[in-house]
Structure formats: C-alpha cells, structure tokens
Design a protein around this motif. Structure first.
Motif, PDB file in Angstrom:
ATOM      1  N   VAL A   1      32.170  35.725  40.032  1.00  0.00           N
ATOM      2  CA  VAL A   1      33.046  36.291  41.071  1.00  0.00           C
ATOM      3  C   VAL A   1      34.512  36.293  40.626  1.00  0.00           C
ATOM      4  CG1 VAL A   1      31.561  35.752  43.034  1.00  0.00           C
ATOM      5  CG2 VAL A   1      33.289  34.068  42.274  1.00  0.00           C
ATOM      6  N   ALA A   2      34.843  35.524  39.613  1.00  0.00           N
ATOM      7  CA  ALA A   2      36.219  35.478  39.115  1.00  0.00           C
ATOM      8  C   ALA A   2      36.509  36.550  38.073  1.00  0.00           C
ATOM      9  CB  ALA A   2      36.516  34.104  38.540  1.00  0.00           C
ATOM     10  N   VAL A   3      35.537  37.349  37.729  1.00  0.00           N
ATOM     11  CA  VAL A   3      35.677  38.354  36.677  1.00  0.00           C
ATOM     12  C   VAL A   3      35.921  39.722  37.299  1.00  0.00           C
ATOM     13  CG1 VAL A   3      34.542  39.471  34.732  1.00  0.00           C
ATOM     14  CG2 VAL A   3      34.138  37.026  35.195  1.00  0.00           C
ATOM     15  N   PRO A   4      37.084  40.331  37.056  1.00  0.00           N
ATOM     16  CA  PRO A   4      37.384  41.627  37.686  1.00  0.00           C
ATOM     17  C   PRO A   4      36.327  42.691  37.391  1.00  0.00           C
ATOM     18  CG  PRO A   4      39.376  40.692  36.740  1.00  0.00           C
ATOM     19  CD  PRO A   4      38.246  39.811  36.293  1.00  0.00           C
TER      20      PRO A   4
ATOM     21  N   ALA B   1      37.013  34.332  46.448  1.00  0.00           N
ATOM     22  CA  ALA B   1      35.858  35.186  46.709  1.00  0.00           C
ATOM     23  C   ALA B   1      35.002  34.570  47.806  1.00  0.00           C
ATOM     24  CB  ALA B   1      35.035  35.390  45.439  1.00  0.00           C
ATOM     25  N   ILE B   2      34.206  35.431  48.446  1.00  0.00           N
ATOM     26  CA  ILE B   2      33.368  34.997  49.564  1.00  0.00           C
ATOM     27  C   ILE B   2      32.062  35.767  49.541  1.00  0.00           C
ATOM     28  CG2 ILE B   2      34.455  36.670  51.131  1.00  0.00           C
ATOM     29  CD1 ILE B   2      34.218  34.549  53.355  1.00  0.00           C
TER      30      ILE B   2
ATOM     31  N   VAL C   1      29.706  41.066  48.201  1.00  0.00           N
ATOM     32  CA  VAL C   1      30.574  39.961  47.827  1.00  0.00           C
ATOM     33  C   VAL C   1      31.995  40.520  47.801  1.00  0.00           C
ATOM     34  CG1 VAL C   1      31.226  38.387  45.977  1.00  0.00           C
ATOM     35  CG2 VAL C   1      28.795  38.802  46.469  1.00  0.00           C
ATOM     36  N   MET C   2      32.920  39.808  48.414  1.00  0.00           N
ATOM     37  CA  MET C   2      34.302  40.278  48.478  1.00  0.00           C
ATOM     38  C   MET C   2      35.211  39.308  47.733  1.00  0.00           C
ATOM     39  SD  MET C   2      34.070  43.064  50.152  1.00  0.00           S
ATOM     40  CE  MET C   2      35.813  43.407  50.382  1.00  0.00           C
ATOM     41  N   GLY C   3      36.187  39.872  47.060  1.00  0.00           N
ATOM     42  CA  GLY C   3      37.114  39.038  46.311  1.00  0.00           C
ATOM     43  C   GLY C   3      38.550  39.470  46.508  1.00  0.00           C
TER      44      GLY C   3
END
Length: 128
Positions: free
Chosen positions: A109-112, A50-51, A33-35
């Motif tokens: 995915v929004a969490v670093p 993210a994707i 998963v890439m962000g």
C-alpha cells in the motif's frame, strides 16, 4: 473509470490542523483500498497513509504516526485524512489514490505504482 477529487488543503500555522477529503465516483468505492500520498517540491511522491475497504486495516508512514488519521465513509464515497500537529515539513501537494484489487497488503500500500487511480492533488502549506 474512477474519478478522485481532493479538497481541504490550505495554509496553516505549525501546530495547527487540517482535514483533507477525497470524493470518489463509482459504485464500487467500498471495494477499493484507498491511500494518501504527498509530494514536496523537488522530492519524490511519498506514502502517507492507507486504509482497507472496511477501515479495519490502517497503515501510516512513520513520519505521520500519532499525528494523522485516515478514515473513510463508504456511504459517502469519501476518504479523509485528519492532520494534527502539523509541521513545516508536512508542506506538500497531497494526493489520494485508489487501488481496485481490494487486497490489502500493508507493505504494497506504500508503493505508488500499486494504485490504479489518482486525484489531482490539494496543496497543504504549513508555516513556521
């Protein structure tokens, strides 16, 4: 170990466009998963987009929806962030990140802290 190298940042006028690239090392890039995140001076790092591995699942921060597009090319081990209609408030250092579980959760995915690898960042400056 995965290395991420961002490029494509620069100075642009408000309303302009930039495309950021993030090149990844490693043969299992397609599993990640890439962000994209960004950090402005004096502010915390914030989620941008993210994707998932196939590009079939995408998540965007409300502040960039309709203006930014995340995409990936697994054959090139690269993820992109197309940024249109840029605003001065988009000024920040932009970082790409990789999460190696392969599991896509549209909230996490929004969490670093969910990401395992980070690039060193590329500066984007939008002038008014």
């Amino acid at each position: 170990q995965v290395q991420l190298v961002e490029s494509g940042g620069g100075l642009v006028q408000a309303g302009g466009s930039l495309r950021l690239s993030c090149a990844a090392s490693g043969r299992t890039f397609s599993n990640y998963v890439m962000g994209w995140f960004r950090q402005a001076p004096g502010k915390e790092r914030e989620f941008v987009a993210a994707i998932n591995w196939s590009g079939g699942s995408l998540t965007y921060a409300d502040s960039v929806k309709g203006r930014f597009t995340i995409s990936r090319d697994n054959a090139k081990n690269t993820v992109y962030l197309q940024m249109n209609s840029l605003k001065p408030e988009d000024t920040a250092v932009y970082y790409c990140a990789a999460e190696n579980s392969g599991i896509y959760n549209a909230v996490l995915v929004a969490v670093p802290g969910e990401y395992d690898y980070w690039g060193q960042g590329t500066q984007v400056t939008v002038s008014s």
